[in-house]
Design a protein around this motif. Structure first.
Motif, short mmCIF file in Angstrom:
data_model
loop_
_atom_site.label_atom_id
_atom_site.label_comp_id
_atom_site.label_asym_id
_atom_site.label_seq_id
_atom_site.Cartn_x
_atom_site.Cartn_y
_atom_site.Cartn_z
N LEU A 92 1.05 -1.21 -0.35
CA LEU A 92 0.19 0.22 0.01
C LEU A 92 1.06 1.13 -0.20
N HIS A 93 1.93 1.07 0.22
CA HIS A 93 2.94 2.07 0.22
C HIS A 93 3.25 3.07 -0.93
N LEU A 94 3.03 1.93 -2.33
CA LEU A 94 3.77 2.24 -3.06
C LEU A 94 2.24 2.67 -4.00
N PRO A 95 3.57 3.72 -5.32
CA PRO A 95 1.53 5.00 -5.49
C PRO A 95 0.24 3.78 -6.59
N ASN A 96 0.89 3.18 -7.18
CA ASN A 96 0.14 2.32 -8.31
C ASN A 96 -0.69 1.15 -7.16
N TYR A 97 -0.10 0.81 -6.53
CA TYR A 97 -0.85 0.15 -4.96
C TYR A 97 -2.43 0.71 -3.75
N ALA A 98 -1.44 2.17 -4.03
CA ALA A 98 -2.56 2.77 -2.90
C ALA A 98 -3.85 2.64 -2.71
N VAL A 99 -4.78 2.94 -1.62
CA VAL A 99 -5.99 2.66 -1.19
C VAL A 99 -6.50 3.45 -2.26
#
Length: 179
Positions: A34-41
């Motif tokens: 979740l800390h990666l921009p593409n995986y953020a909620v």
């Protein structure tokens, strides 16, 4: 012989009444990323809203004791869709000449991995589909390659690569017959 865990599979064709459950289970499934921009909620929510408004949208959620523990969703893509335009090399015409199901997301909570739940969700999503093929994109590094291997064991084959957005890694595009 081990019996499958007690889960309830529910199918939805709109985001009404299920969007929050999808976001909740996504956050649990993807917690380490979740800390990666593409995986953020927030990024997932934007993609979900876009995908939920596209033709042929459907989602399957797995619930255990009323709590979502897994999900998959997809929609129909046609020849010329940006999904195919970003795939290199260009896919064979047999895959693109008819509508295809694009499996956009699939995931299972860590406690439910290895139980067959992901496959049950996947197969339930495809059971009602009329399209001849289903395609998905996978990060070949996910799970040290185990996720890619899992999809191969489900009958998917590699047909190319795609980078859906600048924030996304280069993904492997895979395809198989729906039934």
């Amino acid at each position: 012989m081990t019996t499958a865990p007690a889960i309830e599979l529910r199918t939805f064709t709109t985001l009404d009444h299920v969007r929050s459950d999808l976001i909740d289970v996504y956050a649990e499934v993807r917690a380490p990323l979740l800390h990666l921009p593409n995986y953020a909620v927030t990024a997932f929510g934007e993609r979900l809203d876009r995908h939920g408004g596209e033709p042929g949208f459907s989602a399957v959620l797995a619930y255990a004791d009323g709590h979502p523990v897994g999900y998959a969703y997809g929609n129909t893509i046609e020849n010329g869709d940006r999904y195919w335009q970003r795939t290199t090399p260009e896919p064979a015409a047999k895959y693109t000449e008819h509508p295809t199901v694009a499996l956009k997301e699939i995931g299972v909570s860590p406690a439910w991995r290895g139980t067959g739940t992901a496959r049950r969700i996947h197969d339930t999503l495809l059971a009602a589909r009329q399209e001849p093929y289903v395609t998905l994109m996978v990060n070949p590094a996910a799970g040290d390659g185990k996720v890619h291997g899992l999809y191969r064991s489900w009958g998917y084959e590699d047909i190319g690569q795609s980078q859906p957005s600048p924030a996304s890694p280069v993904l492997t595009v895979m395809i198989r017959a729906t039934h």
